[in-house]
Design a protein around this motif. Structure first.
Motif, PDB file in Angstrom:
ATOM      1  N   SER A 236       0.833  -1.196   0.000  1.00 45.97           N
ATOM      2  CA  SER A 236       0.000   0.000   0.000  1.00 45.97           C
ATOM      3  C   SER A 236       0.870   1.250   0.000  1.00 45.97           C
ATOM      4  O   SER A 236       2.021   1.221   0.456  1.00 45.97           O
ATOM      5  CB  SER A 236      -0.925  -0.006   1.218  1.00 45.97           C
ATOM      6  N   GLY A 237       0.285   2.363  -0.470  1.00 46.90           N
ATOM      7  CA  GLY A 237       1.036   3.594  -0.559  1.00 46.90           C
ATOM      8  C   GLY A 237       0.794   4.552   0.587  1.00 46.90           C
ATOM      9  O   GLY A 237       1.734   4.965   1.261  1.00 46.90           O
ATOM     10  N   SER A 238      -0.449   4.928   0.833  1.00 44.99           N
ATOM     11  CA  SER A 238      -0.724   5.905   1.895  1.00 44.99           C
ATOM     12  C   SER A 238      -1.345   5.283   3.137  1.00 44.99           C
ATOM     13  O   SER A 238      -1.194   5.812   4.238  1.00 44.99           O
ATOM     14  CB  SER A 238      -1.634   7.014   1.360  1.00 44.99           C
ATOM     15  N   PHE A 239      -2.021   4.167   3.001  1.00 44.53           N
ATOM     16  CA  PHE A 239      -2.726   3.553   4.136  1.00 44.53           C
ATOM     17  C   PHE A 239      -1.812   3.222   5.324  1.00 44.53           C
ATOM     18  O   PHE A 239      -2.206   3.396   6.473  1.00 44.53           O
ATOM     19  CB  PHE A 239      -3.457   2.295   3.659  1.00 44.53           C
ATOM     20  N   PRO A 240      -0.571   2.741   5.109  1.00 40.20           N
ATOM     21  CA  PRO A 240       0.258   2.363   6.267  1.00 40.20           C
ATOM     22  C   PRO A 240       0.813   3.543   7.054  1.00 40.20           C
ATOM     23  O   PRO A 240       1.339   3.341   8.156  1.00 40.20           O
ATOM     24  CB  PRO A 240       1.415   1.576   5.628  1.00 40.20           C
ATOM     25  N   ILE A 241       0.739   4.761   6.534  1.00 34.90           N
ATOM     26  CA  ILE A 241       1.471   5.882   7.120  1.00 34.90           C
ATOM     27  C   ILE A 241       1.101   6.141   8.580  1.00 34.90           C
ATOM     28  O   ILE A 241       1.997   6.249   9.431  1.00 34.90           O
ATOM     29  CB  ILE A 241       1.293   7.145   6.254  1.00 34.90           C
ATOM     30  N   PRO A 242      -0.178   6.260   8.964  1.00 31.16           N
ATOM     31  CA  PRO A 242      -0.470   6.550  10.377  1.00 31.16           C
ATOM     32  C   PRO A 242       0.059   5.493  11.335  1.00 31.16           C
ATOM     33  O   PRO A 242       0.611   5.829  12.393  1.00 31.16           O
ATOM     34  CB  PRO A 242      -2.009   6.608  10.405  1.00 31.16           C
ATOM     35  N   THR A 243      -0.068   4.213  10.967  1.00 28.02           N
ATOM     36  CA  THR A 243       0.390   3.151  11.863  1.00 28.02           C
ATOM     37  C   THR A 243       1.912   3.084  11.914  1.00 28.02           C
ATOM     38  O   THR A 243       2.502   2.893  12.985  1.00 28.02           O
ATOM     39  CB  THR A 243      -0.191   1.801  11.436  1.00 28.02           C
ATOM     40  N   ALA A 244       2.566   3.231  10.761  1.00 25.87           N
ATOM     41  CA  ALA A 244       4.028   3.234  10.746  1.00 25.87           C
ATOM     42  C   ALA A 244       4.560   4.386  11.592  1.00 25.87           C
ATOM     43  O   ALA A 244       5.545   4.226  12.340  1.00 25.87           O
ATOM     44  CB  ALA A 244       4.539   3.328   9.314  1.00 25.87           C
ATOM     45  N   ALA A 245       3.920   5.545  11.497  1.00 29.13           N
ATOM     46  CA  ALA A 245       4.334   6.696  12.312  1.00 29.13           C
ATOM     47  C   ALA A 245       4.154   6.391  13.798  1.00 29.13           C
ATOM     48  O   ALA A 245       5.008   6.758  14.629  1.00 29.13           O
ATOM     49  CB  ALA A 245       3.532   7.927  11.908  1.00 29.13           C
ATOM     50  N   ARG A 246       3.064   5.721  14.135  1.00 30.69           N
ATOM     51  CA  ARG A 246       2.844   5.360  15.551  1.00 30.69           C
ATOM     52  C   ARG A 246       3.916   4.405  16.045  1.00 30.69           C
ATOM     53  O   ARG A 246       4.416   4.540  17.170  1.00 30.69           O
ATOM     54  CB  ARG A 246       1.451   4.743  15.714  1.00 30.69           C
ATOM     55  N   TYR A 247       4.279   3.427  15.221  1.00 29.65           N
ATOM     56  CA  TYR A 247       5.356   2.514  15.627  1.00 29.65           C
ATOM     57  C   TYR A 247       6.652   3.283  15.909  1.00 29.65           C
ATOM     58  O   TYR A 247       7.395   2.954  16.838  1.00 29.65           O
ATOM     59  CB  TYR A 247       5.626   1.483  14.534  1.00 29.65           C
ATOM     60  N   ILE A 248       6.933   4.278  15.094  1.00 34.59           N
ATOM     61  CA  ILE A 248       8.176   5.043  15.251  1.00 34.59           C
ATOM     62  C   ILE A 248       8.053   6.073  16.370  1.00 34.59           C
ATOM     63  O   ILE A 248       9.051   6.506  16.952  1.00 34.59           O
ATOM     64  CB  ILE A 248       8.533   5.717  13.910  1.00 34.59           C
ATOM     65  N   GLY A 249       6.821   6.463  16.682  1.00 32.04           N
ATOM     66  CA  GLY A 249       6.591   7.414  17.761  1.00 32.04           C
ATOM     67  C   GLY A 249       6.570   8.857  17.309  1.00 32.04           C
ATOM     68  O   GLY A 249       6.971   9.756  18.051  1.00 32.04           O
TER      69      GLY A 249
END
Length: 798
Positions: free
Chosen positions: A225-238
């Motif tokens: 996916s292109g944009s869908f993972p962004i919020p969760t990936a950002a949360r993982y990174i903090g």
């Protein structure tokens, strides 16, 4: 339509063919470090101590990342790193060095002290009174929480050995008077079944590289996916989503395992931040990918089916114990129940299920999650019922096929369109099914010929996502899309809808994707066969917004009412006097002059924050069409497929040759014929692997895996499939989509897997294994009348 339904040259195909495509592990920024993972050697343990002093003293070793240094994940979500590993291969820490060899050598110097904890690789074992739990906080993952549930001794004693008990469930629904329907049925089947878990086996492991620049984290990763993972990936990174630049231009396969963000993506980002923002590469090996690359849920199930004399299914009672892995998992067991209700239209139905945790690799959605497992379990039973009732195998499927008015499941939801019956009829005619089936059982020495049918379903569409297009001052159309590059070219086939609406020549269009810094709208992830339906709607909405703005600008500049204008030939002109016109380039320049909504300095409040940020990024660059899909609808969008297969099975060796295969799709309007053809064929190959080759193997004594690579997992190769396969589509439009399209990627695997199992059963005179995959030794035992080497409910077996 000028573009939809036509083949095209994908914009990235040259890069893929020539090898110039850059995947996440191909990037080499200056000063880059390599990190390696230290993973658990135990199926469940507590880390008591870690001594990394010798490793950190090595020349070239730059730093270490421990579980205590990463953002926590609330149970039962998958952690980034953990001090309580719950499967062999669970990542405990990461170490970074100047090169990969040094990092690997450093891992050997780290000393970890474990406290072993109890573990299980069999869900039923965990449900027994006193059975072992996969986690210290329970054994059942239910609705985001962990519970401790045990069935009673009476539950197990109430059924014969080898039959699944109907114990306590955590999810259930029903409709109609199920018990009365069974009492009135002319035939009742009661069957226990197993479908084994398997790895996703993506060609590209989930390697990733990250660095920090100007306060932002740049993450190169492998993603469907292109944009869908962004919020969760950002949360993982903090970090907030706006501080993440997500780059995933190419993806070497995911099959559901890379549809959203995954925890290990955070490791190089967090190490980079710790090590003065130096770029960090994490290359995942094939061995590691087996452990952390996600896996399909296994089922231990039981289904009772009541049939009327003519073959109509009047009652179904399904119970599924789902092998859930140790973490959050997915809802395969619930999707399986919906699939039974939709594909077979039982007049009454009851469903119960429970997801039981095991100390095996984390589970997640894999192509047709739940629907494809249940297709393998039920389709051979449909053939069994047909034989006992004296009904043709095609006819019993036609009788039970859904139409667009069918209501399904516990909530009695509706369907947008359903043409499975038409798919069956089209496939039967094209495959010459009747003539081939008449030869079932013909022998040539030890080889037996058999022809069979399989069916499958998957929900295939979402609503309410955003679209973004820009007509530039040069008259070009930039179609911004958050659709990922998972191999189907849906990023381009769905983008062509915007060009269709705006009547653009395709050579004048660019698909903008693959890098969130290029201003991508909020789109659904590329999973669940949804992209065709979902993104045509979103791109249609954005293009319609642009079209209306073109008309408004023309009316403003040339006079008259908006209703007096049309578009065509990349111009907006007055209907009664086509010589009064603006070119798209002129209109784009006027949009910039007018500002406001025309060039995205003003956007609708309803847009997703990510889309608003992207719209702000393109504001002032041209005429901007940006809108949320408001086309309406609430019904389930069903992708349905039928497969027809002919095999020749050797009863002495248990091996078979697939002589011919045809897949037929109910996917609405065909958007990209070549893409559909490849989807159906590729899905069939995966289906053959699901039915006849691939499985997990775990030792119940120590929790160790028995197959951790392609050779051991045995996905099918070119030698295992027919040299030619044919495909077709029903081509009846879905009314909830502006071009009539819906997805198809998942059920084309399930119908092929089911068809192969049905053919094997037919070749053996109707023997039903109630298990997948079916392997040569099982076939030899069945042909010889010998007892199977496994027990009916045994899982993860060699």
């Amino acid at each position: 339509m000028d573009l939809i339904g036509k083949n095209f040259t994908p914009p990235d195909v040259r890069a893929k063919v020539t090898g110039s495509a850059k995947y996440s592990e191909d990037f080499r920024p200056e000063g880059m470090l390599f990190c390696k993972l230290l993973t658990s050697t135990m199926p469940h343990a507590r880390v008591l101590s870690v001594d990394a002093s010798e490793a950190l003293a090595m020349p070239g070793v730059e730093g270490i990342l421990r579980a205590s240094e990463v953002p926590p994940s609330p149970a039962p979500q998958d952690p980034i790193l953990t001090d309580e590993p719950m499967f062999v291969g669970d990542p405990i820490l990461a170490i970074a060095a100047v090169d990969e060899a040094t990092a690997a050598d450093a891992l050997e110097k780290i000393r970890v002290e474990y406290e072993p904890l109890e573990f299980t690789v069999d869900p039923l074992e965990s449900l027994y009174p006193g059975g072992k739990n996969a986690r210290t906080d329970g054994n059942v993952g239910n609705a985001g929480r962990v519970e401790n549930i045990k069935w009673t001794a009476q539950d197990f004693a109430s059924v014969p050995e080898g039959q699944l008990p109907f114990g306590r469930a955590t999810s259930e629904w029903s409709y109609g008077d199920v018990d009365a329907a069974f009492a009135a049925a002319d035939l009742v089947l009661d069957e226990t079944f197993v479908t084994q878990g398997i790895s996703h086996n993506s060609m590209e492991p989930r390697s990733c590289m990250a660095y920090w620049q100007n306060g932002k984290c740049y993450l190169h990763t492998s993603s469907q996916s292109g944009s869908f993972p962004i919020p969760t990936a950002a949360r993982y990174i903090g970090i907030p989503p706006e501080e993440l630049v997500f780059i995933a231009e190419f993806c070497g396969g995911g099959f559901g395992s890379k549809g959203g963000a995954y925890p290990i993506q955070a490791v190089p980002a967090l190490l980079s931040k710790k090590l003065n923002n130096r770029p960090v590469m994490l290359r995942i090996t094939r061995h590691e990918e087996f452990f952390i690359g996600s896996a399909r849920h296994g089922f231990q199930g039981r289904i009772r089916m009541g049939f009327r004399r003519d073959g109509k299914l009047t009652a179904a009672d399904l119970f599924v114990v789902q092998e859930h892995g140790p973490y959050a998992g997915f809802n395969d067991y619930q999707s399986a129940a919906e699939a039974v209700s939709i594909v077979y239209t039982p007049t009454t139905m009851r469903f119960r299920g429970i997801p039981v945790m095991t100390n095996t690799p984390p589970r997640g959605p894999q192509r047709g999650p739940g629907q494809n497992q249940i297709a393998m379990a039920v389709e051979p039973l449909i053939d069994k019922a047909a034989r006992q009732l004296g009904v043709d195998a095609l006819e019993i499927r036609r009788i039970n096929a859904p139409d667009s008015n069918w209501r399904y499941g516990g909530q009695q939801g509706g369907l947008t369109s359903a043409y499975l019956r038409e798919a069956l009829e089209k496939g039967a005619a094209a495959f010459n099914y009747a003539a081939r089936a008449a030869r079932n059982g013909e022998r040539n020495g030890s080889k037996v010929r058999a022809t069979a049918i399989g069916q499958a379903y998957h929900s295939a569409g979402f609503r309410g996502l955003d679209g973004l297009v820009v007509i530039t001052p040069e008259g070009k159309l930039n179609i911004h899309t958050g659709v990922g590059n998972l191999g189907t070219y849906s990023h381009t086939s769905t983008a062509r809808v915007a060009a269709e609406v705006l009547k653009m020549t395709w050579e004048n269009c660019e698909v903008v994707r693959g890098d969130s810094s290029r201003h991508l709208p909020w789109n659904m992830g590329q999973f669940g066969s949804n992209t065709s339906f979902t993104m045509t709607r979103s791109n249609w909405a954005a293009a319609e917004d642009a079209r209306h703005k073109l008309l408004e600008i023309a009316a403003t500049d040339l006079g008259g009412d908006v209703s007096e204008y049309e578009i065509g030939g990349e111009r907006v002109f007055k209907r009664e006097n086509p010589e009064q016109f603006l070119t798209y380039a002129q209109a784009a320049r006027r949009a910039i002059e007018l500002g406001g909504k025309y060039d995205a300095h003003e956007v609708a409040n309803e847009l997703n924050p990510l889309t608003k940020t992207s719209a702000a990024g393109v504001a002032g660059t041209g005429l901007v069409g940006v809108a949320q899909d408001r086309l309406g609808g609430t019904s389930n969008v069903p992708a349905l497929a039928a497969g027809f297969i002919e095999i020749e099975l050797d009863v002495e060796t248990g091996k078979y040759q697939i002589l011919d295969y045809m897949g037929v799709a109910d996917c609405g309007t065909v958007m990209h014929p070549q893409g559909l053809d490849t989807q159906i064929k590729g899905g069939a190959v995966m289906g053959f692997g699901l039915a006849g080759y691939e499985r997990h193997i775990f030792d119940p004594q120590n929790g160790l895996p028995g197959n951790i690579n392609f050779l051991g997992a045995k996905p099918p190769s070119y030698l295992d499939v027919p040299p030619q396969m044919t495909t077709a589509a029903v081509e009846l439009e879905d009314p909830d989509n502006p071009i009539g399209a819906k997805g198809i990627g998942e059920p084309v695997q399930g119908c092929a897997a089911a068809a192969l199992l049905c053919a094997i059963s037919t070749a053996l005179g109707g023997h039903v294994f109630n298990r997948a995959p079916v392997l040569p030794d099982m076939i030899v035992n069945a042909a010889a009348g010998r007892t199977p080497s496994h027990k009916p409910l045994q899982v993860n077996t060699a």
